[in-house]
Every structure is written in C-alpha cells, then in structure tokens.
Design a protein around this motif. Structure first.
Motif, PDB file in Angstrom:
ATOM      1  N   TYR A   1      10.047  18.616  31.622  1.00 38.81           N
ATOM      2  CA  TYR A   1       9.368  18.768  30.164  1.00 38.81           C
ATOM      3  C   TYR A   1      10.138  19.862  29.980  1.00 38.81           C
ATOM      4  O   TYR A   1      10.186  19.997  29.160  1.00 38.81           O
ATOM      5  CB  TYR A   1       8.121  18.448  30.662  1.00 38.81           C
TER       6      TYR A   1
ATOM      7  N   LEU B   1       9.251   9.704  28.956  1.00 38.54           N
ATOM      8  CA  LEU B   1      10.694  11.338  28.696  1.00 38.54           C
ATOM      9  C   LEU B   1      12.160  10.700  28.202  1.00 38.54           C
ATOM     10  O   LEU B   1      12.290  11.091  27.682  1.00 38.54           O
ATOM     11  CB  LEU B   1      10.267  12.571  29.577  1.00 38.54           C
TER      12      LEU B   1
ATOM     13  N   GLN C   1      11.313  21.000  26.149  1.00 32.08           N
ATOM     14  CA  GLN C   1      11.308  22.655  25.933  1.00 32.08           C
ATOM     15  C   GLN C   1      12.116  22.550  24.915  1.00 32.08           C
ATOM     16  O   GLN C   1      11.942  23.445  23.970  1.00 32.08           O
ATOM     17  CB  GLN C   1       9.381  22.601  26.170  1.00 32.08           C
TER      18      GLN C   1
ATOM     19  N   ALA D   1      16.865  17.856  30.705  1.00 39.94           N
ATOM     20  CA  ALA D   1      15.570  16.871  30.964  1.00 39.94           C
ATOM     21  C   ALA D   1      16.224  15.574  31.197  1.00 39.94           C
ATOM     22  O   ALA D   1      14.674  15.111  32.451  1.00 39.94           O
ATOM     23  CB  ALA D   1      15.092  17.477  29.472  1.00 39.94           C
TER      24      ALA D   1
ATOM     25  N   ASP E   1       6.092  20.701  35.573  1.00 41.46           N
ATOM     26  CA  ASP E   1       7.243  19.400  35.001  1.00 41.46           C
ATOM     27  C   ASP E   1       8.820  20.338  34.503  1.00 41.46           C
ATOM     28  O   ASP E   1       8.459  20.866  33.356  1.00 41.46           O
ATOM     29  CB  ASP E   1       6.779  18.511  34.075  1.00 41.46           C
TER      30      ASP E   1
ATOM     31  N   ALA F   1      14.332  13.923  34.275  1.00 41.91           N
ATOM     32  CA  ALA F   1      13.443  12.709  34.002  1.00 41.91           C
ATOM     33  C   ALA F   1      13.551  11.785  35.266  1.00 41.91           C
ATOM     34  O   ALA F   1      13.001  10.990  35.569  1.00 41.91           O
ATOM     35  CB  ALA F   1      12.866  12.950  32.742  1.00 41.91           C
TER      36      ALA F   1
ATOM     37  N   PRO G   1       2.864  17.421  25.879  1.00 42.82           N
ATOM     38  CA  PRO G   1       2.854  16.606  27.361  1.00 42.82           C
ATOM     39  C   PRO G   1       2.079  15.375  27.757  1.00 42.82           C
ATOM     40  O   PRO G   1       2.378  14.415  28.464  1.00 42.82           O
ATOM     41  CB  PRO G   1       3.022  18.041  28.609  1.00 42.82           C
TER      42      PRO G   1
ATOM     43  N   HIS H   1      -0.300  22.178  31.383  1.00 45.18           N
ATOM     44  CA  HIS H   1       0.393  22.828  32.527  1.00 45.18           C
ATOM     45  C   HIS H   1      -0.185  24.257  33.106  1.00 45.18           C
ATOM     46  O   HIS H   1      -1.184  23.828  32.077  1.00 45.18           O
ATOM     47  CB  HIS H   1       1.684  23.002  31.343  1.00 45.18           C
TER      48      HIS H   1
ATOM     49  N   PRO I   1       4.915  23.440  23.494  1.00 41.96           N
ATOM     50  CA  PRO I   1       5.904  22.530  23.243  1.00 41.96           C
ATOM     51  C   PRO I   1       6.258  23.267  22.019  1.00 41.96           C
ATOM     52  O   PRO I   1       5.854  24.038  20.614  1.00 41.96           O
ATOM     53  CB  PRO I   1       5.335  21.439  22.457  1.00 41.96           C
TER      54      PRO I   1
END
Length: 387
Positions: free
Chosen positions: A119, A148, A123, A130, A116, A134, A74, A82, A67
């Motif tokens: 995500y 999120l 980032q 996003a 993801d 999401a 996450p 991840h 991140p």
C-alpha cells in the motif's frame, strides 16, 4: 458509478417541477470520492459543515503517509490503520540512561501495526511495485492484498488493464468480507461483462458493503431499492441509505436527500429549508445539478431568503462547468438583469454556446434574432471564447 443516475431519473419522474419548456439538464456524472468542497464557490445562505480535503502525504515516511489524492483509503482493502507518524523532536534521554534495544520494545504498546509495503508503494504511485508486493500476499489468501491487486488490474495502473482478472480477485476478497471488494464485485455482477450477470448476488453484496459503511455502496444500494420499488415505500427504504451516505459528504446522496425533503417523499417531511441546505452542500462539491437548483431557489426565495447575486453566481458556476441547461438559464439572467447588470451581448453569447450543444429555446431564438448586427457579431466572438 453506473447506478448513480438512476435515482435522479426516478426522483425526477416522481416529483420534478415544470422546467423551462426547451431545456434538458444533463445528469451530472458522479464525483470522485476524494474530491473536497470547492472553497472558491460562492457562499450559500444556509450554514454547512465543509468536508475536509485529503491529507498531504509525508514523502519522508512513504509507508505511513496519508493517501494521496485518488489513492484509496487502506481500510477499503480490509487492512488496519497505519502506524502514526513518529514524534519529530523526541524528548532527550537522561545522560546516564542507556537507550533500550529496539528488540526489547513491543510496538503493540503504542497501538502500532506493521506498515503495508504494498500500500505504501501504491500511495507513492509505484504501481508495478505495489502489484508485485501485493500479489505475493494475495496468492496466500490475504484479503487486503487481493483487493489491492484487483484495484490495480481494474484501473490498469502500471500493468495492462484486465477487468476480468480483477473480477477474480475482487470475488476472493469479497468472500472474506472486504467492503470495498464487495462493492466493486457487486457492480461487476450487475454489469455482466466480465462475470456472469447475477442481480440477486449483486444485491446481497451491495447490501453487505453498505451495512459495513461503504458510502458508495450505501448510495448504490439505495438506487437498487428504488429500482426494485419506485413508489414511496421503496423511497422510504432507500432514504435510510441515502441519509447515511449524505452524512459522509457524498454529493449524490445529498442531492437525493434534498429531493426527498423538497417533495416530502420517502417518509421525510416537506422541508424546503433542509432541502436548500443539502443543495448547498452538494453544490459546494461542484455537483452541477445541485448548483442549478440552488441558484433557482435563491432567486425565487424558496427555502430561505431571496439572494439574486448568489443565485446568479451559482448559475454561472454551473454554466462555466459545461452544464447546457445552466448556460441557457444564465443567458436569461443576463437578458433580464437578474442578479447582475443587464448584458444583451453576454446573454446572446451564452445562448449561442447552449444552442451549439443542441439546446433549442424558442424564446431565446427570438431574442437572438432581435439583436442588431453589431451585437450579434460581438455575441459570436464572446461565445467562441466561453467554455
């Protein structure tokens, strides 16, 4: 965080030492969770384990990067870790070996999970993307996606700010046990602006998040415990959670634990050396109240050896950061030549800065009146250039 100042008020009421008569040190605001220790800060006398800074995103692999600063981890959204970065220089295959088809490779062999996409977009600062990605999953009950979506709505990132709508998504994710959502929704229940106020429900959610390891929840749950019982019994219960949060490097919690050790409260023994070490850890993260206390302790030789120069440096750092009490104390250090060469002009300049902010110190008023016209003029000129 709205509850962070509470502990400092309670602790100050229980065992604050007599401060300089005219000074009022404003409580510091909470530091961003992703802040790293200030490597440029002067070294304290005690050893300390520095908190590592955030990783640098791999812009070539956006969905798997660490991140960026300001982006949440996450795991806060209930998602798994991840996929690791692939080896950059893969080992060559034998010339006679036919490479296997990707379809025949099971990624579970390598502990990998699907990246993801939502995500990953978050980032990279692609907040609208996003949000859209999401939202598709959130509508199907995915708790990580729900969190999120709530995060984006609550901060107005790429979409209009909508705390009330964010509260709905936080509530859904909190019901599914996402620690970050439990923490954020607990704050909303305590606040009562966007949802019906529910202190009992907030207490339960904050405790659940704290037990799951959310360090901000740990600190704020400790605040709730102190609020519930401001006596030593309440402090002892709170100390368990302050200590957990302090171990993660949270400056607010480190400062709270320093106060407990400094006063032998909350079931902790009186230990000035331990308190000074904790003050140093918080001070390195630019926690200005800790910087003032650490400077004072170094100058007085409390909890360790006297170190006038380092004490002066920490006080100056807090003053340059805008702490009004530190600005007045720095003026006195310049006036008395403590940890630095005496400088009446700088002493006057720093007191002028503090006085403009509303701090009135009769001793320093008398000092200022004693400067001659040329010194007063220089002090005013320097004050105009100071932070």
């Amino acid at each position: 965080m709205r509850l962070r100042g509470l502990c400092l008020v309670v602790l100050a009421g229980l065992f604050a030492q007599a401060a300089m008569a005219a000074e009022t040190a404003p409580l510091p605001q909470p530091r961003p969770e992703t802040s790293a220790p200030d490597k440029s800060a002067p070294n304290a006398a005690e050893p300390d384990t520095d908190t590592p800074g955030p990783g640098t995103p791999d812009t070539g692999k956006p969905d798997t990067a660490a991140p960026a600063t300001g982006a949440p981890d996450p795991s806060r959204f209930g998602g798994g870790p991840h996929i690791d970065k692939p080896i950059q220089n893969t080992l060559p295959q034998p010339a006679t070996l036919t490479p296997p088809s990707a379809d025949t490779i099971n990624p579970d062999r390598f502990g990998a999970k699907q990246p993801d996409a939502a995500y990953g977009a978050f980032q990279r600062g692609l907040y609208k993307t996003a949000y859209n990605l999401a939202m598709e999953r959130a509508k199907n009950g995915d708790p990580a996606a729900e969190t999120l979506v709530a995060e984006i709505l609550s901060r107005g990132l790429g979409v209009p700010l909508n705390p009330a709508e964010a509260a709905k998504w936080y509530a859904l994710a909190a019901e599914q046990g996402v620690p970050e959502a439990q923490f954020q929704y607990a704050l909303m229940l305590l606040d009562g602006r966007y949802v019906k106020k529910d202190e009992k429900g907030a207490f339960a959610l904050m405790q659940a998040s704290a037990e799951a390891g959310n360090r901000l929840a740990q600190f704020n749950f400790a605040q709730l415990l102190v609020q519930q019982d401001p006596g030593d019994a309440g402090l002892a219960k709170a100390a368990v959670y302050y200590e957990r949060a302090a171990a993660t490097g949270l400056a607010d919690a480190q400062y709270a634990m320093a106060q407990l050790y400094a006063n032998g409260a909350g079931g902790k023994p009186h230990d000035d050396a331990q308190a000074r070490a904790l003050l140093a850890q918080a001070a390195r993260q630019n926690y200005d109240t800790a910087q003032i206390d650490l400077a004072t302790w170094m100058i007085e030789g409390r909890g360790g050896g006297r170190d006038l120069k380092s004490g002066f440096a920490w006080m100056k750092r807090a003053a340059q950061g805008g702490n009004v009490a530190a600005q007045n104390r720095l003026a006195k250090l310049y006036m008395g030549g403590i940890g630095t060469d005496p400088d009446l002009v700088l002493a006057g300049a720093w007191y002028i800065v503090a006085r403009r902010a509303g701090l009135i110190d009769p001793q320093m008023d008398d000092f200022l009146q004693g400067l001659d016209d040329d010194q007063t003029k220089q002090a005013l000129q320097k004050a105009n250039r100071l932070p």
